[in-house]
Design a protein around this motif. Structure first.
Motif, mmCIF file in Angstrom:
data_model
loop_
_atom_site.group_PDB
_atom_site.id
_atom_site.type_symbol
_atom_site.label_atom_id
_atom_site.label_comp_id
_atom_site.label_asym_id
_atom_site.label_seq_id
_atom_site.Cartn_x
_atom_site.Cartn_y
_atom_site.Cartn_z
ATOM 1 N N ILE A 31 -61.198 19.326 49.900
ATOM 2 C CA ILE A 31 -61.017 18.106 49.112
ATOM 3 C C ILE A 31 -59.574 18.118 48.637
ATOM 4 C CG2 ILE A 31 -61.692 16.878 47.012
ATOM 5 C CD1 ILE A 31 -64.489 18.111 47.360
ATOM 6 N N PRO A 32 -58.782 17.160 49.095
ATOM 7 C CA PRO A 32 -57.369 17.149 48.704
ATOM 8 C C PRO A 32 -57.190 16.989 47.195
ATOM 9 C CG PRO A 32 -57.756 15.668 50.554
ATOM 10 C CD PRO A 32 -59.106 16.097 50.040
ATOM 11 N N ASN A 33 -56.266 17.753 46.646
ATOM 12 C CA ASN A 33 -55.968 17.635 45.216
ATOM 13 C C ASN A 33 -55.497 16.227 44.865
ATOM 14 O OD1 ASN A 33 -56.648 20.257 44.507
ATOM 15 N ND2 ASN A 33 -54.613 21.040 44.948
ATOM 16 N N GLY A 34 -54.861 15.543 45.804
ATOM 17 C CA GLY A 34 -54.418 14.176 45.560
ATOM 18 C C GLY A 34 -55.570 13.239 45.258
ATOM 19 N N CYS A 35 -56.692 13.444 45.923
ATOM 20 C CA CYS A 35 -57.868 12.611 45.659
ATOM 21 C C CYS A 35 -58.384 12.859 44.243
ATOM 22 C CB CYS A 35 -58.966 12.909 46.676
ATOM 23 S SG CYS A 35 -58.587 12.367 48.355
ATOM 24 N N VAL A 36 -58.419 14.119 43.853
ATOM 25 C CA VAL A 36 -58.865 14.463 42.497
ATOM 26 C C VAL A 36 -57.911 13.863 41.474
ATOM 27 C CG1 VAL A 36 -59.335 16.360 40.896
ATOM 28 C CG2 VAL A 36 -59.983 16.577 43.311
ATOM 29 N N ALA A 37 -56.607 13.949 41.753
ATOM 30 C CA ALA A 37 -55.604 13.405 40.833
ATOM 31 C C ALA A 37 -55.747 11.893 40.680
ATOM 32 C CB ALA A 37 -54.198 13.762 41.310
ATOM 33 N N VAL A 38 -56.017 11.199 41.773
ATOM 34 C CA VAL A 38 -56.181 9.736 41.700
ATOM 35 C C VAL A 38 -57.380 9.386 40.830
ATOM 36 C CG1 VAL A 38 -56.778 7.670 43.039
ATOM 37 C CG2 VAL A 38 -54.974 9.209 43.848
ATOM 38 N N VAL A 39 -58.482 10.112 40.982
ATOM 39 C CA VAL A 39 -59.667 9.851 40.160
ATOM 40 C C VAL A 39 -59.344 10.068 38.679
ATOM 41 C CG1 VAL A 39 -62.035 10.592 39.650
ATOM 42 C CG2 VAL A 39 -61.283 10.369 42.022
ATOM 43 N N ALA A 40 -58.606 11.148 38.375
ATOM 44 C CA ALA A 40 -58.255 11.457 36.982
ATOM 45 C C ALA A 40 -57.271 10.430 36.413
ATOM 46 C CB ALA A 40 -57.663 12.859 36.886
ATOM 47 N N VAL A 41 -56.246 10.105 37.162
ATOM 48 C CA VAL A 41 -55.239 9.155 36.675
ATOM 49 C C VAL A 41 -55.854 7.763 36.522
ATOM 50 C CG1 VAL A 41 -53.085 7.976 37.274
ATOM 51 C CG2 VAL A 41 -53.263 10.462 37.521
ATOM 52 N N ALA A 42 -56.707 7.388 37.452
ATOM 53 C CA ALA A 42 -57.367 6.079 37.344
ATOM 54 C C ALA A 42 -58.187 6.001 36.061
ATOM 55 C CB ALA A 42 -58.245 5.829 38.567
ATOM 56 N N ARG A 43 -58.850 7.092 35.718
ATOM 57 C CA ARG A 43 -59.629 7.079 34.472
ATOM 58 C C ARG A 43 -58.717 7.038 33.253
ATOM 59 N NH1 ARG A 43 -63.339 4.760 31.826
ATOM 60 N NH2 ARG A 43 -64.460 6.058 30.343
ATOM 61 N N ALA A 44 -57.635 7.794 33.297
ATOM 62 C CA ALA A 44 -56.703 7.781 32.168
ATOM 63 C C ALA A 44 -56.152 6.381 31.942
ATOM 64 C CB ALA A 44 -55.569 8.771 32.417
ATOM 65 N N VAL A 45 -55.791 5.700 33.015
ATOM 66 C CA VAL A 45 -55.263 4.336 32.900
ATOM 67 C C VAL A 45 -56.344 3.390 32.389
ATOM 68 C CG1 VAL A 45 -54.361 2.368 34.224
ATOM 69 C CG2 VAL A 45 -53.450 4.675 34.624
ATOM 70 N N SER A 46 -57.572 3.525 32.913
ATOM 71 C CA SER A 46 -58.638 2.614 32.479
ATOM 72 C C SER A 46 -58.985 2.816 31.010
ATOM 73 C CB SER A 46 -59.880 2.765 33.359
ATOM 74 O OG SER A 46 -60.572 3.950 33.069
ATOM 75 N N VAL A 47 -58.925 4.063 30.541
ATOM 76 C CA VAL A 47 -59.185 4.317 29.120
ATOM 77 C C VAL A 47 -58.049 3.756 28.276
ATOM 78 C CG1 VAL A 47 -59.323 6.133 27.359
ATOM 79 C CG2 VAL A 47 -60.694 6.305 29.430
ATOM 80 N N ALA A 48 -56.819 4.015 28.691
ATOM 81 C CA ALA A 48 -55.650 3.571 27.920
ATOM 82 C C ALA A 48 -55.546 2.052 27.856
ATOM 83 C CB ALA A 48 -54.374 4.155 28.502
ATOM 84 N N CYS A 49 -55.911 1.383 28.940
ATOM 85 C CA CYS A 49 -55.762 -0.076 29.005
ATOM 86 C C CYS A 49 -57.036 -0.823 28.628
ATOM 87 C CB CYS A 49 -55.338 -0.500 30.408
ATOM 88 S SG CYS A 49 -53.705 0.097 30.858
ATOM 89 N N GLY A 50 -58.131 -0.115 28.485
ATOM 90 C CA GLY A 50 -59.403 -0.765 28.183
ATOM 91 C C GLY A 50 -59.593 -0.988 26.700
ATOM 92 N N GLU A 51 -60.772 -1.478 26.380
ATOM 93 C CA GLU A 51 -61.112 -1.697 24.984
ATOM 94 C C GLU A 51 -61.445 -0.376 24.308
ATOM 95 O OE1 GLU A 51 -63.947 -4.761 24.106
ATOM 96 O OE2 GLU A 51 -63.329 -5.903 25.857
ATOM 97 N N SER A 52 -61.062 -0.233 23.080
ATOM 98 C CA SER A 52 -61.312 0.918 22.203
ATOM 99 C C SER A 52 -61.071 2.277 22.868
ATOM 100 C CB SER A 52 -62.723 0.852 21.616
ATOM 101 O OG SER A 52 -63.702 0.772 22.620
ATOM 102 N N PRO A 53 -59.820 2.536 23.271
ATOM 103 C CA PRO A 53 -59.520 3.831 23.879
ATOM 104 C C PRO A 53 -59.786 5.012 22.949
ATOM 105 C CG PRO A 53 -57.496 2.565 23.554
ATOM 106 C CD PRO A 53 -58.649 1.672 23.203
ATOM 107 N N ALA A 54 -59.669 4.803 21.652
ATOM 108 C CA ALA A 54 -59.922 5.898 20.709
ATOM 109 C C ALA A 54 -61.386 6.343 20.736
ATOM 110 C CB ALA A 54 -59.531 5.475 19.292
ATOM 111 N N GLU A 55 -62.279 5.449 21.107
ATOM 112 C CA GLU A 55 -63.689 5.806 21.219
ATOM 113 C C GLU A 55 -64.012 6.387 22.587
ATOM 114 O OE1 GLU A 55 -66.170 2.475 20.256
ATOM 115 O OE2 GLU A 55 -65.122 2.094 18.371
#
Length: 162
Positions: A31-55
């Motif tokens: 499993i390429p580390n790049g795939c894992v990184a994309v999943v992690a970064v996508a979640r970080a962006v979705s949390v940061a840009c979504g509603e109530s990131p502090a929650e």
């Protein structure tokens, strides 16, 4: 509107990365580390840009930590008892990263369902061993878990466990 588009783009990016990880795992048992990184970064962006990131951030981190701790403990126990980790490092990283998306309960559901689907697939492979496309998966060969992780992720998401 923009927030929804960003969150949707993050989901698509994570889904594509999961599909690529599954294809790679089937072909080369990695499993390429790049795939894992994309999943992690996508979640970080979705949390940061979504509603109530502090929650959402504590739940995401708890999901990662729960899955990682469980799999690490299982791997260490397996290594001590059998001499083999029982799970590949890429599988451990990918499942832990999915805990960011699904939270603790959803992450554990993905782990359990992934294992069940992989075992069911293994039984099907044993039944169809004569077919040339399955010849590479002989008895004792490691299971490619990423296809099961992809399916389990989709099923748990659709079931509302995230």
């Amino acid at each position: 509107m923009i927030r929804t588009a960003i969150e949707f783009a993050c989901i698509i990016a994570a889904a594509v990365a999961l599909a690529l990880a599954a294809a790679s795992d089937m072909g080369s048992r990695t499993i390429p580390n790049g795939c894992v990184a994309v999943v992690a970064v996508a979640r970080a962006v979705s949390v940061a840009c979504g509603e109530s990131p502090a929650e959402k951030l504590p739940i995401a981190l708890a999901g990662f930590a729960t899955v990682f701790a469980l799999l690490l403990l299982g791997s260490m126990t397996s290594r001590r008892l059998t001499g083999s980790a029982g799970i590949g490092g890429g599988d451990l990283k990918l499942l832990s990263t999915l805990g960011l998306w699904a939270g603790p309960a959803g992450g554990l559901a993905i782990v359990g369902l992934s294992c069940l689907l992989a075992l069911a697939g293994r039984l099907l492979v044993r039944r169809a061993r004569e077919a040339a496309s399955f010849a590479a998966l002989g008895r004792g060969a490691p299971l490619p878990l990423a296809p099961s992780i992809l399916a389990a992720s989709l099923l748990t998401c659709v079931a509302g466990l995230w």
